[in-house]
Design a protein around this motif. Structure first.
Motif, PDB file in Angstrom:
ATOM      1  N   VAL A 166       0.866  -1.176   0.000  1.00 43.18           N
ATOM      2  CA  VAL A 166       0.000   0.000   0.000  1.00 43.18           C
ATOM      3  C   VAL A 166       0.906   1.230   0.000  1.00 43.18           C
ATOM      4  N   ARG A 167       0.457   2.250  -0.706  1.00 42.93           N
ATOM      5  CA  ARG A 167       1.225   3.492  -0.802  1.00 42.93           C
ATOM      6  C   ARG A 167       0.273   4.675  -0.717  1.00 42.93           C
ATOM      7  N   TYR A 168       0.758   5.744  -0.095  1.00 42.25           N
ATOM      8  CA  TYR A 168      -0.005   6.989  -0.038  1.00 42.25           C
ATOM      9  C   TYR A 168       0.868   8.113  -0.576  1.00 42.25           C
ATOM     10  N   THR A 169       0.306   8.891  -1.514  1.00 46.44           N
ATOM     11  CA  THR A 169       1.048   9.979  -2.137  1.00 46.44           C
ATOM     12  C   THR A 169       0.250  11.274  -2.031  1.00 46.44           C
ATOM     13  N   HIS A 170       0.940  12.331  -1.638  1.00 49.87           N
ATOM     14  CA  HIS A 170       0.359  13.672  -1.560  1.00 49.87           C
ATOM     15  C   HIS A 170       1.042  14.530  -2.625  1.00 49.87           C
ATOM     16  N   PHE A 171       0.237  15.105  -3.528  1.00 49.54           N
ATOM     17  CA  PHE A 171       0.735  15.827  -4.692  1.00 49.54           C
ATOM     18  C   PHE A 171       0.128  17.213  -4.690  1.00 49.54           C
ATOM     19  N   VAL A 172       0.970  18.252  -4.732  1.00 50.97           N
ATOM     20  CA  VAL A 172       0.480  19.633  -4.775  1.00 50.97           C
ATOM     21  C   VAL A 172       1.171  20.367  -5.915  1.00 50.97           C
ATOM     22  N   GLN A 173       0.387  20.983  -6.785  1.00 46.10           N
ATOM     23  CA  GLN A 173       0.906  21.760  -7.909  1.00 46.10           C
ATOM     24  C   GLN A 173       0.510  23.212  -7.741  1.00 46.10           C
ATOM     25  N   ASN A 174       1.464  24.122  -7.946  1.00 45.81           N
ATOM     26  CA  ASN A 174       1.207  25.555  -7.902  1.00 45.81           C
ATOM     27  C   ASN A 174       1.747  26.201  -9.164  1.00 45.81           C
ATOM     28  N   GLY A 175       1.042  27.212  -9.640  1.00 49.46           N
ATOM     29  CA  GLY A 175       1.507  27.919 -10.822  1.00 49.46           C
ATOM     30  C   GLY A 175       0.355  28.458 -11.631  1.00 49.46           C
ATOM     31  N   HIS A 176       0.685  28.931 -12.828  1.00 47.72           N
ATOM     32  CA  HIS A 176      -0.308  29.525 -13.709  1.00 47.72           C
ATOM     33  C   HIS A 176      -0.070  29.069 -15.143  1.00 47.72           C
ATOM     34  N   GLY A 177      -1.161  29.016 -15.916  1.00 49.26           N
ATOM     35  CA  GLY A 177      -1.072  28.626 -17.319  1.00 49.26           C
ATOM     36  C   GLY A 177      -2.062  29.407 -18.154  1.00 49.26           C
ATOM     37  N   TRP A 178      -1.687  29.710 -19.384  1.00 46.38           N
ATOM     38  CA  TRP A 178      -2.546  30.516 -20.251  1.00 46.38           C
ATOM     39  C   TRP A 178      -3.806  29.770 -20.669  1.00 46.38           C
ATOM     40  N   GLN A 179      -3.804  28.427 -20.613  1.00 44.66           N
ATOM     41  CA  GLN A 179      -5.001  27.677 -20.997  1.00 44.66           C
ATOM     42  C   GLN A 179      -6.086  27.725 -19.941  1.00 44.66           C
ATOM     43  N   ASP A 236       6.428  28.770 -14.932  1.00 44.97           N
ATOM     44  CA  ASP A 236       5.632  29.048 -13.741  1.00 44.97           C
ATOM     45  C   ASP A 236       4.803  27.849 -13.296  1.00 44.97           C
ATOM     46  N   LEU A 237       5.492  26.763 -12.973  1.00 40.87           N
ATOM     47  CA  LEU A 237       4.810  25.599 -12.416  1.00 40.87           C
ATOM     48  C   LEU A 237       5.751  24.895 -11.450  1.00 40.87           C
ATOM     49  N   THR A 238       5.251  24.579 -10.267  1.00 45.31           N
ATOM     50  CA  THR A 238       6.032  23.877  -9.250  1.00 45.31           C
ATOM     51  C   THR A 238       5.170  22.765  -8.658  1.00 45.31           C
ATOM     52  N   VAL A 239       5.770  21.601  -8.478  1.00 44.96           N
ATOM     53  CA  VAL A 239       5.055  20.455  -7.927  1.00 44.96           C
ATOM     54  C   VAL A 239       5.842  19.906  -6.737  1.00 44.96           C
ATOM     55  N   HIS A 240       5.149  19.613  -5.653  1.00 35.47           N
ATOM     56  CA  HIS A 240       5.728  18.943  -4.497  1.00 35.47           C
ATOM     57  C   HIS A 240       5.032  17.598  -4.332  1.00 35.47           C
ATOM     58  N   LEU A 241       5.808  16.544  -4.222  1.00 42.65           N
ATOM     59  CA  LEU A 241       5.261  15.193  -4.119  1.00 42.65           C
ATOM     60  C   LEU A 241       5.884  14.494  -2.926  1.00 42.65           C
ATOM     61  N   THR A 242       5.048  14.033  -2.020  1.00 43.42           N
ATOM     62  CA  THR A 242       5.484  13.293  -0.849  1.00 43.42           C
ATOM     63  C   THR A 242       4.801  11.924  -0.855  1.00 43.42           C
ATOM     64  N   THR A 243       5.574  10.866  -0.593  1.00 42.75           N
ATOM     65  CA  THR A 243       5.010   9.537  -0.695  1.00 42.75           C
ATOM     66  C   THR A 243       5.577   8.639   0.412  1.00 42.75           C
TER      67      THR A 243
END
Length: 377
Positions: free
Chosen positions: A26-39, A363-370
């Motif tokens: 079993v695995r648990y992952t926490h994913f957070v993305q911050n930033g901006h995009g023109w789409q 302008d995109l940053t991702v933090h991933l903890t697992t």
């Protein structure tokens, strides 16, 4: 149950292979993305929109054997997704317009069932079959795959080939949030690879993957900024040919470590080319305890139809998707893990905890903890 059937089952029972579980993880992952995009329209007019996303992903993996020839892996990930990009509210819409433009779409629960069954045809040949299903609002996906591997030269060389087919079925929206039926996308993928033992301490692998996609290639509600200050719909080609070549080498180090180096080149029919390089170092500390560090660099160019200021009167392809823009990205991460021997019916217990940080030039940053816990029987 008839007496004849009972007699037949009793007679066959000694010959039926036993279904035995090899491992459970079993695995648990926490994913957070911050930033901006023109789409994304989740921002002020004329500015890139908010691309904030948070994902909580618990998953389970079970590997089992049926006799000496059949091995099966079942993987069950579940994602709880919260996103700002599809949540640009329109207060002039009634509550039933919920899928892409109101707060009801801000949190989405998704799930996947993925089964891979391998059959040992002979001591040197394995064949495998994959069946998977993914569902989320408003998206469904069916995956089927076949493949085989063959060992040569006293297992010093292994060649493999696989084929995968994917059908995606999802709601079609316009930029106002109105539904317009369903859209379909199909994907066919072929992979070939070669693994070679170069020395007692060195292994190399090369692979090629070719993919053909056709149908609706976007999510249907991504937008493109126009020169008149408004936003228009994204328009993508209806087909995409994708090619990827990768090479990997693993080197055992005399101080109980392993160095893995990977390089990958990518090119598609939209004119996007990319190069990726990654290094991963694993070091055993004591007993079953180890640490791992990794670094990855990625660079790509944009297709000719990428724009953040499209002509409102033009009828050709256009996109402002930040994932398709010219960019470079870096990932750095680490993990601490342990395989601990135990008693009774459990061979060992696996535990690990890791972290990765992904930074992109647009302008995109991702933090991933697992973290994970596993048992081998």
């Amino acid at each position: 149950m008839t007496p004849l059937l009972v007699t037949l089952l009793v007679a066959l029972a000694p010959t039926i292979p036993q279904y035995a579980i090899d491992s459970v993880r079993v695995r648990y992952t926490h994913f957070v993305q911050n930033g901006h995009g023109w789409q994304s329209a989740a921002g002020p007019m004329g500015q890139p929109g908010n691309e904030w996303v948070a994902v909580e992903q618990p998953q389970a993996e079970v590997t089992a054997r049926l006799g000496d020839r059949v091995t099966q892996r079942i993987w069950l990930p579940v994602d709880a997704v919260t996103a700002a990009s599809p949540d640009h509210s329109r207060f002039d819409k009634p509550y039933d317009y919920v899928d892409t433009v109101t707060t009801a779409s801000r949190a989405t629960l998704t799930g996947t069932f993925d089964s891979l069954t391998k059959y040992k045809l002979d001591p040197a040949t394995d064949v495998f079959f994959r069946a998977a299903f993914h569902i989320e609002e408003p998206f469904e996906s069916w995956i089927m795959g076949l493949g085989a591997t063959r060992s040569l030269a006293e297992d010093n060389t292994v060649v493999g080939v696989s084929f995968n087919a994917v059908i995606d079925w999802f709601d079609r929206f316009d930029l106002s949030g109105d539904r317009h039926g369903r859209a379909v996308r199909s994907t066919e993928n072929v992979n070939v690879d070669l693994t070679q033992v170069l020395s007692p301490t060195t292994i190399a692998n090369v692979s090629y993957g070719g993919t053909l996609q056709s149908g609706e290639m976007g999510n249907t509600w991504a937008s493109v900024p126009l020169t008149d200050g408004t936003r228009g719909d994204e328009r993508l080609p209806t087909t995409r040919f994708r090619h990827a070549v990768a090479a990997r080498a693993l080197q055992w180090l005399p101080w109980q470590g392993v160095l893995a180096l990977t390089s990958r080149a990518y090119l598609d029919s939209w004119g996007i080319g990319a190069l990726t390089g990654e290094a991963m170092l694993t070091q055993r500390l004591f007993g079953g305890v180890y640490v791992r560090g990794n670094y990855r660099y990625h660079h790509q160019n944009a297709p000719s139809f990428y724009t953040i200021a499209a002509d409102p009167m033009a009828t050709g392809n256009r996109t402002a998707d930040s994932d398709l823009a010219a960019l470079h990205a870096q990932t750095i991460g680490g993990m601490v893990g342990a395989d601990l021997p135990v008693i009774a019916r459990v061979r060992d217990v696996h535990v690990d905890i890791g972290y990765e940080r992904y930074v992109r030039s647009n302008d995109l940053t991702v933090h991933l903890t697992t973290c994970a816990l596993g048992f081998r029987f």
